[in-house]
Design a protein around this motif. Structure first.
Motif, mmCIF file in Angstrom:
data_model
loop_
_atom_site.group_PDB
_atom_site.id
_atom_site.type_symbol
_atom_site.label_atom_id
_atom_site.label_comp_id
_atom_site.label_asym_id
_atom_site.label_seq_id
_atom_site.Cartn_x
_atom_site.Cartn_y
_atom_site.Cartn_z
ATOM 1 N N LEU A 197 31.604 16.791 34.869
ATOM 2 C CA LEU A 197 32.607 17.797 35.224
ATOM 3 C C LEU A 197 32.758 18.772 34.066
ATOM 4 C CD1 LEU A 197 35.381 15.619 36.954
ATOM 5 C CD2 LEU A 197 33.398 16.754 37.979
ATOM 6 N N GLU A 198 32.574 20.056 34.351
ATOM 7 C CA GLU A 198 32.596 21.087 33.321
ATOM 8 C C GLU A 198 33.535 22.223 33.722
ATOM 9 O OE1 GLU A 198 28.662 22.576 32.812
ATOM 10 O OE2 GLU A 198 27.752 20.602 32.505
ATOM 11 N N GLN A 199 34.179 22.802 32.718
ATOM 12 C CA GLN A 199 34.963 23.999 32.981
ATOM 13 C C GLN A 199 34.009 25.184 33.058
ATOM 14 O OE1 GLN A 199 37.799 25.275 29.987
ATOM 15 N NE2 GLN A 199 39.153 26.104 31.544
ATOM 16 N N GLY A 200 34.184 26.004 34.074
ATOM 17 C CA GLY A 200 33.300 27.156 34.220
ATOM 18 C C GLY A 200 33.742 28.058 35.350
ATOM 19 N N ASP A 201 33.072 29.183 35.453
ATOM 20 C CA ASP A 201 33.393 30.230 36.412
ATOM 21 C C ASP A 201 32.313 30.267 37.488
ATOM 22 O OD1 ASP A 201 33.979 32.546 37.777
ATOM 23 O OD2 ASP A 201 33.842 33.870 36.028
ATOM 24 N N ALA A 202 32.707 30.117 38.736
ATOM 25 C CA ALA A 202 31.752 30.109 39.848
ATOM 26 C C ALA A 202 31.003 31.432 39.970
ATOM 27 C CB ALA A 202 32.482 29.807 41.161
ATOM 28 N N GLU A 203 31.566 32.490 39.402
ATOM 29 C CA GLU A 203 30.917 33.791 39.490
ATOM 30 C C GLU A 203 30.029 34.075 38.293
ATOM 31 O OE1 GLU A 203 34.099 36.616 40.432
ATOM 32 O OE2 GLU A 203 35.085 34.941 41.439
ATOM 33 N N ASN A 204 29.943 33.116 37.375
ATOM 34 C CA ASN A 204 29.058 33.230 36.211
ATOM 35 C C ASN A 204 28.678 31.819 35.791
ATOM 36 O OD1 ASN A 204 27.635 34.312 34.051
ATOM 37 N ND2 ASN A 204 29.438 34.419 32.736
ATOM 38 N N LEU A 205 27.891 31.153 36.628
ATOM 39 C CA LEU A 205 27.629 29.728 36.472
ATOM 40 C C LEU A 205 26.790 29.414 35.232
ATOM 41 C CD1 LEU A 205 26.830 28.717 40.169
ATOM 42 C CD2 LEU A 205 28.868 28.111 38.842
ATOM 43 N N PRO A 206 27.195 28.385 34.487
ATOM 44 C CA PRO A 206 26.443 27.977 33.303
ATOM 45 C C PRO A 206 25.290 27.036 33.666
ATOM 46 C CG PRO A 206 28.422 26.639 33.479
ATOM 47 C CD PRO A 206 28.450 27.610 34.636
ATOM 48 N N GLU A 264 42.340 34.569 36.563
ATOM 49 C CA GLU A 264 43.250 33.982 35.583
ATOM 50 C C GLU A 264 44.505 33.432 36.254
ATOM 51 O OE1 GLU A 264 42.718 33.298 32.446
ATOM 52 O OE2 GLU A 264 40.686 34.035 32.756
ATOM 53 N N GLU A 265 44.968 34.104 37.298
ATOM 54 C CA GLU A 265 46.143 33.600 38.011
ATOM 55 C C GLU A 265 45.835 32.284 38.719
ATOM 56 O OE1 GLU A 265 47.978 36.454 40.552
ATOM 57 O OE2 GLU A 265 49.000 37.409 38.871
ATOM 58 N N VAL A 266 44.642 32.184 39.302
ATOM 59 C CA VAL A 266 44.232 30.930 39.960
ATOM 60 C C VAL A 266 44.157 29.803 38.936
ATOM 61 C CG1 VAL A 266 42.271 29.770 41.062
ATOM 62 C CG2 VAL A 266 43.061 31.972 41.935
ATOM 63 N N ARG A 267 43.583 30.093 37.769
ATOM 64 C CA ARG A 267 43.505 29.082 36.715
ATOM 65 C C ARG A 267 44.904 28.631 36.290
ATOM 66 N NH1 ARG A 267 39.508 29.160 32.580
ATOM 67 N NH2 ARG A 267 39.346 31.419 32.843
ATOM 68 N N THR A 268 45.803 29.579 36.093
ATOM 69 C CA THR A 268 47.178 29.271 35.694
ATOM 70 C C THR A 268 47.883 28.429 36.748
ATOM 71 O OG1 THR A 268 47.353 31.312 34.404
ATOM 72 C CG2 THR A 268 49.418 30.285 35.091
ATOM 73 N N MET A 269 47.691 28.801 38.022
ATOM 74 C CA MET A 269 48.343 28.093 39.116
ATOM 75 C C MET A 269 47.892 26.643 39.191
ATOM 76 S SD MET A 269 48.193 29.005 43.177
ATOM 77 C CE MET A 269 46.430 28.707 43.262
ATOM 78 N N PHE A 270 46.596 26.407 39.143
ATOM 79 C CA PHE A 270 46.094 25.035 39.274
ATOM 80 C C PHE A 270 46.370 24.199 38.027
ATOM 81 C CE2 PHE A 270 43.681 26.851 42.836
ATOM 82 C CZ PHE A 270 43.980 25.905 43.802
ATOM 83 N N ASP A 271 46.388 24.825 36.865
ATOM 84 C CA ASP A 271 46.813 24.088 35.667
ATOM 85 C C ASP A 271 48.252 23.603 35.834
ATOM 86 O OD1 ASP A 271 44.474 24.175 34.204
ATOM 87 O OD2 ASP A 271 45.041 25.924 33.000
ATOM 88 N N ASP A 286 34.817 23.813 37.561
ATOM 89 C CA ASP A 286 36.120 24.325 37.987
ATOM 90 C C ASP A 286 36.713 25.182 36.870
ATOM 91 O OD1 ASP A 286 38.167 23.438 40.404
ATOM 92 O OD2 ASP A 286 39.228 24.115 38.610
ATOM 93 N N LEU A 287 37.580 26.118 37.252
ATOM 94 C CA LEU A 287 38.266 26.958 36.264
ATOM 95 C C LEU A 287 39.339 26.200 35.487
ATOM 96 C CD1 LEU A 287 38.954 30.306 38.203
ATOM 97 C CD2 LEU A 287 37.564 30.073 36.131
ATOM 98 N N SER A 288 40.003 25.256 36.158
ATOM 99 C CA SER A 288 41.199 24.619 35.599
ATOM 100 C C SER A 288 40.865 23.375 34.777
ATOM 101 C CB SER A 288 42.168 24.235 36.721
ATOM 102 O OG SER A 288 43.200 23.396 36.238
ATOM 103 N N GLU A 289 41.113 23.436 33.487
ATOM 104 C CA GLU A 289 40.863 22.288 32.618
ATOM 105 C C GLU A 289 41.817 21.140 32.924
ATOM 106 O OE1 GLU A 289 39.183 19.755 30.225
ATOM 107 O OE2 GLU A 289 38.348 21.753 30.553
ATOM 108 N N GLN A 290 43.024 21.446 33.360
ATOM 109 C CA GLN A 290 43.980 20.386 33.697
ATOM 110 C C GLN A 290 43.524 19.609 34.935
ATOM 111 O OE1 GLN A 290 46.568 19.445 31.820
ATOM 112 N NE2 GLN A 290 45.979 21.032 30.373
ATOM 113 N N MET A 291 42.991 20.297 35.913
ATOM 114 C CA MET A 291 42.447 19.616 37.090
ATOM 115 C C MET A 291 41.253 18.759 36.688
ATOM 116 S SD MET A 291 44.134 20.637 39.997
ATOM 117 C CE MET A 291 43.096 20.930 41.415
#
Length: 236
Positions: free
Chosen positions: A104-113, A9-16, A80-85
């Motif tokens: 390009l889709e929002q998603g988690d690399a540790e739980n790939l859709p 969540e911190e990584v997502r917040t940072m890149f947003d 990628d986690l970050s929707e803004q990116m």
């Protein structure tokens, strides 16, 4: 950020927070060398003639666009986690005329859709060190690849030469965070960068993690004296 959030969540917040300045800062702080390194990855992916490519930590889509341009028969899925990116990346994809070949889709690399055994190649550029659980992220890549598919990871490391290493660490820990804070207006993002690189298990340690995950033929290519590496592995 030192909050109660998980690393993810911190990584997502940072890149947003830094998304709209990310590309300019990235190229400035690397003096454009990051483009050369991505091109090296693309040449290797192209040689495997993939029809489907998974680009994790795709960010603003630079690598995904390069892959689509150089692998004209391939469809690229960027996650990628970050929707803004991703929003910036989707705009770049449209401008490049590649909307039909890049998703390009929002998603988690540790739980790939994604479904099992569905990609010929997978790439991660400067994103593996941001995984909350590296082993789980690599296991998901392994699951997503078809047998015979390859993973290509571009990531920062640390030079082993004492003199060059000392100069690089000074730039990385003193100069880069200062410039990054001034331009991005984010006090934490460019302090996180050198910290995350120092903690990343680069070199033979990362190659062992790839092997332990199930990848074979693991290889490392050092770039610029060890500032970065390209890692390669195949799903048997």
């Amino acid at each position: 950020y030192n909050t109660a959030q998980s690393k993810k969540e911190e990584v997502r917040t940072m890149f947003d927070a830094i998304a709209f300045r990310y590309d300019r800062l990235n190229h400035l702080l690397s003096m454009g060398v990051d483009r050369q390194w991505r091109s090296k990855v693309v040449r290797r992916v192209k040689a495997s003639h993939p029809s489907t490519i998974l680009d994790l930590a795709t960010g603003t889509g630079d690598l995904a666009i390069l892959l689509a341009r150089n692998c004209p028969k391939a469809h690229v899925t960027g996650i990628d986690l970050s929707e803004q990116m991703l929003a910036i990346g989707r705009h770049k994809v449209l401008q490049a005329g590649l909307a039909e070949r890049i998703t390009l889709e929002q998603g988690d690399a540790e739980n790939l859709p994604v479904t099992n055994n569905s990609f010929d190649a997978a790439t991660v550029a400067f994103g593996v060190r941001n995984f909350e659980n590296i082993e789980k992220g690599l296991s998901e890549i392994f699951r997503a690849l078809r047998p015979g598919g390859a993973v290509f990871v571009l990531e920062f490391g640390m030079p082993q030469n004492k003199i060059f290493g000392a100069l690089y660490r000074f730039y990385f820990h003193r100069v880069l965070p200062t410039i990054g804070r001034l331009i991005s207006h984010d006090k934490s993002a460019y302090t996180y960068l050198p910290q995350s690189v120092e903690e990343f298990p680069y070199g033979k340690r990362f190659c062992k993690i790839l092997s332990d995950t199930g990848f074979t033929q693991c290889r490392i290519t050092n770039l610029w004296g060890g500032i970065a590496q390209i890692y390669y592995g195949v799903k048997p």
